[in-house]
Design a protein around this motif. Structure first.
Motif, PDB file in Angstrom:
ATOM      1  N   ALA A  59       0.805  -1.211   0.000  1.00 14.86           N
ATOM      2  CA  ALA A  59       0.000   0.000   0.000  1.00 14.86           C
ATOM      3  C   ALA A  59       0.843   1.267   0.000  1.00 14.86           C
ATOM      4  O   ALA A  59       0.320   2.356  -0.244  1.00 14.86           O
ATOM      5  CB  ALA A  59      -0.931   0.011   1.217  1.00 14.86           C
ATOM      6  N   GLU A  60       2.138   1.157   0.253  1.00 19.96           N
ATOM      7  CA  GLU A  60       3.027   2.311   0.340  1.00 19.96           C
ATOM      8  C   GLU A  60       3.899   2.461  -0.898  1.00 19.96           C
ATOM      9  O   GLU A  60       4.584   3.468  -1.064  1.00 19.96           O
ATOM     10  CB  GLU A  60       3.907   2.197   1.592  1.00 19.96           C
ATOM     11  N   ALA A  61       3.897   1.486  -1.789  1.00 20.55           N
ATOM     12  CA  ALA A  61       4.787   1.474  -2.955  1.00 20.55           C
ATOM     13  C   ALA A  61       4.750   2.805  -3.687  1.00 20.55           C
ATOM     14  O   ALA A  61       3.703   3.222  -4.179  1.00 20.55           O
ATOM     15  CB  ALA A  61       4.379   0.336  -3.897  1.00 20.55           C
ATOM     16  N   SER A  62       5.913   3.480  -3.735  1.00 15.78           N
ATOM     17  CA  SER A  62       5.960   4.797  -4.358  1.00 15.78           C
ATOM     18  C   SER A  62       7.240   5.036  -5.133  1.00 15.78           C
ATOM     19  O   SER A  62       7.375   6.073  -5.778  1.00 15.78           O
ATOM     20  CB  SER A  62       5.802   5.888  -3.285  1.00 15.78           C
ATOM     21  N   ASP A  63       8.211   4.124  -5.058  1.00 14.04           N
ATOM     22  CA  ASP A  63       9.430   4.255  -5.841  1.00 14.04           C
ATOM     23  C   ASP A  63       9.530   3.065  -6.796  1.00 14.04           C
ATOM     24  O   ASP A  63       8.582   2.306  -6.968  1.00 14.04           O
ATOM     25  CB  ASP A  63      10.661   4.364  -4.928  1.00 14.04           C
ATOM     26  N   LEU A  64      10.695   2.872  -7.403  1.00 13.11           N
ATOM     27  CA  LEU A  64      10.816   1.839  -8.420  1.00 13.11           C
ATOM     28  C   LEU A  64      10.773   0.420  -7.869  1.00 13.11           C
ATOM     29  O   LEU A  64      10.579  -0.522  -8.629  1.00 13.11           O
ATOM     30  CB  LEU A  64      12.111   2.054  -9.222  1.00 13.11           C
ATOM     31  N   SER A  65      10.944   0.250  -6.573  1.00 14.01           N
ATOM     32  CA  SER A  65      10.771  -1.087  -6.008  1.00 14.01           C
ATOM     33  C   SER A  65       9.314  -1.528  -6.069  1.00 14.01           C
ATOM     34  O   SER A  65       8.999  -2.693  -5.831  1.00 14.01           O
ATOM     35  CB  SER A  65      11.275  -1.138  -4.562  1.00 14.01           C
ATOM     36  N   ALA A  66       8.412  -0.601  -6.432  1.00 17.02           N
ATOM     37  CA  ALA A  66       7.005  -0.958  -6.641  1.00 17.02           C
ATOM     38  C   ALA A  66       6.862  -1.998  -7.742  1.00 17.02           C
ATOM     39  O   ALA A  66       5.873  -2.743  -7.762  1.00 17.02           O
ATOM     40  CB  ALA A  66       6.192   0.290  -6.988  1.00 17.02           C
ATOM     41  N   LEU A  67       7.819  -2.082  -8.656  1.00 17.43           N
ATOM     42  CA  LEU A  67       7.770  -3.103  -9.697  1.00 17.43           C
ATOM     43  C   LEU A  67       7.674  -4.494  -9.093  1.00 17.43           C
ATOM     44  O   LEU A  67       7.098  -5.404  -9.685  1.00 17.43           O
ATOM     45  CB  LEU A  67       9.022  -3.036 -10.585  1.00 17.43           C
ATOM     46  N   TYR A  68       8.246  -4.663  -7.907  1.00 19.34           N
ATOM     47  CA  TYR A  68       8.206  -5.962  -7.235  1.00 19.34           C
ATOM     48  C   TYR A  68       6.981  -6.091  -6.332  1.00 19.34           C
ATOM     49  O   TYR A  68       6.298  -7.112  -6.359  1.00 19.34           O
ATOM     50  CB  TYR A  68       9.480  -6.151  -6.401  1.00 19.34           C
ATOM     51  N   TRP A  69       6.682  -5.080  -5.542  1.00 20.96           N
ATOM     52  CA  TRP A  69       5.654  -5.202  -4.509  1.00 20.96           C
ATOM     53  C   TRP A  69       4.253  -4.954  -5.026  1.00 20.96           C
ATOM     54  O   TRP A  69       3.321  -5.662  -4.674  1.00 20.96           O
ATOM     55  CB  TRP A  69       5.964  -4.229  -3.360  1.00 20.96           C
ATOM     56  N   ASN A  70       4.099  -3.910  -5.822  1.00 21.39           N
ATOM     57  CA  ASN A  70       2.781  -3.554  -6.351  1.00 21.39           C
ATOM     58  C   ASN A  70       2.978  -2.596  -7.523  1.00 21.39           C
ATOM     59  O   ASN A  70       3.228  -1.409  -7.314  1.00 21.39           O
ATOM     60  CB  ASN A  70       1.915  -2.894  -5.278  1.00 21.39           C
ATOM     61  N   PRO A  71       2.873  -3.081  -8.760  1.00 23.14           N
ATOM     62  CA  PRO A  71       3.160  -2.216  -9.909  1.00 23.14           C
ATOM     63  C   PRO A  71       2.259  -0.997 -10.001  1.00 23.14           C
ATOM     64  O   PRO A  71       2.615  -0.020 -10.671  1.00 23.14           O
ATOM     65  CB  PRO A  71       2.968  -3.145 -11.107  1.00 23.14           C
ATOM     66  N   ALA A  72       1.114  -0.992  -9.342  1.00 28.24           N
ATOM     67  CA  ALA A  72       0.248   0.189  -9.363  1.00 28.24           C
ATOM     68  C   ALA A  72       0.927   1.385  -8.704  1.00 28.24           C
ATOM     69  O   ALA A  72       0.617   2.535  -9.019  1.00 28.24           O
ATOM     70  CB  ALA A  72      -1.078  -0.116  -8.660  1.00 28.24           C
TER      71      ALA A  72
END
Length: 346
Positions: A59-72
């Motif tokens: 729910a916090e994904a906001s940088d490029l690691s979002a590709l792994y955790w949550n692409p949204a």
């Protein structure tokens, strides 16, 4: 009032509920399918910030690691960015991540990344030569990922990832294409954000290569025209580590100088028991951040646990920003790992 009822309904859907027949006692589950999936490197995590938060990043994904955790979460990216991450994982395994993302304005956000794992060289040992044959081999895994995300409204974003996965053990390889999908929703209660993702949806993987080839005599007790038959071991195919995550991020404090966010994730893997992650981050003037968390709560026979770390965010000018993140992750009897991440936003 209507907004609160809708939020409550969504939260109830996010909590796994196990049906039980009235009057019957539920039998304890003993099978977790541990060790039954391929491409285990896809479960290690990405980014020192997310790891320090106990993996509570859906729910916090906001940088490029979002590709792994949550692409949204890529929809929250401003401008362009580069991220490089590395850790010396357990058993001296090198694990790295590199990503580049570009915000296309109203067209959404596009990003590409590479996950790479290298075991280092090891001796080839056989039943005939348990001390080693003199040869050496490596285990190398990688995943090439292409992601796209878009904010459909000011509260709701959706994203997806297509990936090519490859595993190599000496001269044998296995590969597959897989997909991730995620959503991110800012609830009517403004400080609360809800995220969910499904990762590694794809076909099974099967090892093939010259290491599984051998020659045999079909009938060593008889002489004939066929003395040697070229054969191959039949290797099993294994599913990918499919993982469903749902998480909440609550901004408990948000002022010009201080920010505190409390996070929790629940995960349902196809090769282990369900578990939860918890984490918290304090940041001062968007310059210094302190983080802590706990991973894999309630996982059966799990060794993961306490995580903590820090981050330094330096703005070089109006458009250029550099961030350094560090994380420590405890693995119980397997000791610990140290994670390092460099972010460049421009």
């Amino acid at each position: 009032m209507k907004g609160r009822i809708s939020l409550l309904f969504m939260l109830l859907l996010a909590v796994p509920v196990r049906a039980q027949t009235l009057g019957e006692a539920e039998e304890p589950e003993t099978i977790t399918k541990v060790g039954t999936t391929a491409a285990q490197f896809l479960k290690l995590g990405v980014g020192a910030r997310a790891v320090a938060l106990g993996g509570t990043f859906v729910a916090e994904a906001s940088d490029l690691s979002a590709l792994y955790w949550n692409p949204a979460g890529l929809a929250r990216l401003n401008g362009s960015a580069v991220q490089l991450a590395h850790t010396q994982y357990l058993a001296d395994i090198d694990y790295s991540f590199a990503a580049f993302g570009l915000n296309l304005g109203n067209a959404g956000t596009l990003a590409a990344s590479l996950l790479f794992l290298d075991s280092g060289e090891m001796e080839v040992r056989t039943t005939r030569d348990p001390e080693g044959t003199g040869e050496r081999f490596k285990v190398q895994d990688f995943a090439l990922q292409l992601s796209y995300a878009r904010a459909l409204t000011d509260r709701f974003a959706i994203g997806g990832t297509a990936k090519y996965i490859n595993e190599r053990i000496w001269h044998s390889t296995a590969s597959a294409f897989a997909f991730d999908i995620g959503v991110l929703f800012t609830t009517p209660f403004e400080p609360l954000r809800l995220g969910a993702s499904i990762a590694n949806f794809g076909p099974k993987m099967q090892m093939n290569g010259r290491d599984i080839l051998f020659s045999t005599d079909p009938d060593p007790d008889r002489q004939g025209n066929v003395e040697v038959v070229n054969s191959a071991y039949l290797t099993d195919s294994h599913p990918l580590p499919l993982l469903f995550r749902v998480g909440l991020a609550w901004y408990a404090l948000a002022t010009a100088s201080h920010r505190v966010v409390v996070l929790t994730d629940a995960a349902h893997p196809n090769d282990n028991s369900e578990y939860m992650n918890v984490g918290m981050e304090y940041s001062f003037r968007n310059l210094l951040a302190l983080r802590g968390g706990f991973r894999n709560l309630f996982e059966r026979d799990g060794e993961q646990g306490l995580t903590f770390g820090a981050g330094l965010n330096v703005r070089l000018d109006r458009t250029l920003r550099v961030r350094f993140d560090y994380a420590y992750a405890d693995f119980g009897r397997l000791e610990q790992t140290h994670w390092f991440t460099f972010d460049l936003a421009f």
